[in-house]
Design an enzyme around this catalytic site. Structure first.
Site, mmCIF file in Angstrom:
data_model
loop_
_atom_site.group_PDB
_atom_site.id
_atom_site.type_symbol
_atom_site.label_atom_id
_atom_site.label_comp_id
_atom_site.label_asym_id
_atom_site.label_seq_id
_atom_site.Cartn_x
_atom_site.Cartn_y
_atom_site.Cartn_z
ATOM 1 N N ASP A 34 88.358 30.416 11.363
ATOM 2 C CA ASP A 34 88.217 29.972 12.953
ATOM 3 C C ASP A 34 87.665 31.238 13.391
ATOM 4 O OD1 ASP A 34 89.110 27.532 12.289
ATOM 5 O OD2 ASP A 34 90.947 27.763 12.939
ATOM 6 N N ASP A 92 91.589 14.320 10.913
ATOM 7 C CA ASP A 92 92.853 14.883 11.203
ATOM 8 C C ASP A 92 94.214 13.747 10.954
ATOM 9 O OD1 ASP A 92 91.574 17.068 11.733
ATOM 10 O OD2 ASP A 92 91.847 16.823 14.006
#
Lengths: 209, 252
Positions: free
Chosen positions: B130, B11
């Protein structure tokens, strides 16, 4: 000096940076006259075959590449840049290629001999089966994994041009060569150490700097 | 035969890796390029960089990160997070990324998948999904915006639609499993594997080498992605790969 052929359809950034890491001088040119005096050439390529042939033509590279091959100047085609060197491709209808290697480009059938389906594109790391280990391009390149990503594949009866293949439901031509014209289906600049070694062999062994 | 891919995910916020990665021997633990190199040395098959910058400046910095990674590494990498237009896709790929990952933007405007695939080829377009299991309806629902926004999509429907539109790969994260370290969500992965013809990357739930073995042998996932178990040195890419190799799974 290596000339990188820029006809608007390659990932030139990664190839250029790979040459810099190898300390190989290069220049990028989008017209033949800008790179006409180089000792060897790289023909990259990402995208669709018909678009790429058209772009090569628009940039004036078709006669240029053929001429350089005739003169015996080393050229390395990468990925789509390799497919363009064959006679034709069935991608987007039948399209004529440069015809410098015997064979055609066909889509992976996606179904094997037993009728079971498999995934297309052929994407990921696959092992090389080396057929002609004595070639300078393959100096110190073993049966390593290299990174493939393609939906179309070379079909040829001329086994003498197959330096290395890989297995993905059929025998996939991976490294091709005849004289000073060589090519790989995979991206050497994305294939870790063995890929970098291939590039280095091309630039430093095949091309006389 | 293709090897199974192990993919660490980083990230990145404003050009720095966040989530506190605990490697030794790295002077600057927040530098994406340094961390990418470590993972490369450990045998990572591919990397995913997820840009979580909120600002415009942060997004610009991401392009510098992409260029640096492409300059120094010879393995493929994917960039996701905040890619909303064909221009964003072009900029990311032209600066050296091999693939872009589209998530919320693809649900909001599915044509973006087709635009990217037509321009660069399907192999460059990863659709990240997701999904969370809905106990009442007994189905997996697709969420966007980092899992905050439920959509009307059921996961296998959306996965098939994404592939029809041109997605070359599906990165499938189980929200139920994410962060739990109890193993990948095998039923979810199996459901999606059955209906799509492109590679599926399993994500969410990795806690041990055994979990990778499970996901590769039981649902035949093409690749598996993990973040924290690698970042916090609970295991390394190398360890996972030797575990898999001993048990007959093809790895590089």
């Amino acid at each position: 000096m290596i000339g990188i052929i820029d006809y608007g359809m390659g990932n030139l950034f990664s190839v250029s940076k790979a040459l810099e890491r190898l300390d190989v001088p290069y220049k990028v040119g989008d017209r033949p006259e800008k790179i006409s005096e180089c000792d060897g050439y790289i023909l990259p390529g990402v995208g669709a075959f018909p678009d790429a042939m058209k772009a090569l033509g628009d940039h004036g590279f078709i006669p240029f590449i053929k001429e350089k091959v005739n003169e015996g100047v080393p050229i390395y085609g990468i990925c789509l840049g390799m497919q363009l060197l064959f006679e034709s491709s069935e991608e987007g209808g039948q399209t004529e290629g440069l015809g410098l290697f015997p064979g055609t480009i066909v889509k992976f059938p996606g179904v094997d001999e037993n009728g079971s389906s498999y995934k297309v594109p052929h994407m990921g790391w696959n092992r090389l089966n080396i057929h002609q280990p004595d070639k300078g391009l393959l100096n110190e390149v073993g049966e390593d994994f290299v990174y493939f990503v393609h939906s179309f594949v070379v079909q040829t009866d001329h086994r003498e041009i197959l330096y290395a293949t890989s297995d993905y439901h059929l025998e996939v031509p991976a490294i091709i060569g005849r004289g000073n014209l060589v090519a790989s289906q995979f991206h050497p600049e994305k294939s870790g150490e063995p890929g970098m070694r291939l590039l280095e062999n091309f630039c430093k062994v095949m091309v006389k700097q | 035969m293709l090897s199974k891919r192990i993919i660490p995910c980083l990230d990145v916020k404003d050009g720095r890796v966040v989530k506190g990665i605990q490697f030794v021997d790295i002077r600057d633990a927040g530098d994406p390029v340094e961390l990418a190199k470590v993972y490369d040395q450990q045998g990572a098959d591919e990397l995913v960089f997820l840009d979580i910058s909120a600002s415009h400046e942060g997004k610009k910095t991401m392009i510098d990160v992409v260029r640096s990674v492409a300059s120094e590494l010879a393995i493929p990498f994917t960039v996701g997070g905040g890619i909303r237009t064909l221009e964003d896709i072009k900029e990311t790929l032209r600066n050296g990324a091999d693939k872009v990952s589209l998530n919320s933007s693809a649900v909001q405007r599915p044509e973006l998948i087709t635009e990217g695939a037509d321009y660069f080829g399907s192999q460059c377009i990863v659709v990240a999904i997701d999904a969370r299991y809905d106990e009442d309806l007994k189905l997996w629902r697709v969420y966007t915006h980092g899992g905050r926004t439920p959509t009307d999509w059921e996961v296998t429907d959306w996965a098939q639609e994404a592939v029809r539109l041109g997605a070359g790969e599906i990165l499938l994260t189980s929200m139920n499993k994410d962060g739990e370290k109890t193993g990948f969500d095998l039923p979810l992965l199996e459901a999606v594997q059955k209906v799509v013809s492109v590679p599926v990357i399993a994500s969410g739930g990795a806690g041990s080498s055994e979990h990778f073995y499970e996901v590769f042998t039981e649902v035949d996932a093409d690749a598996a992605l993990a973040a924290s178990i690698f970042h916090y040195k609970e295991t390394s890419v190398m360890n996972v790969k030797s575990y898999l190799k001993e048990r007959g799974v093809t790895v590089r």
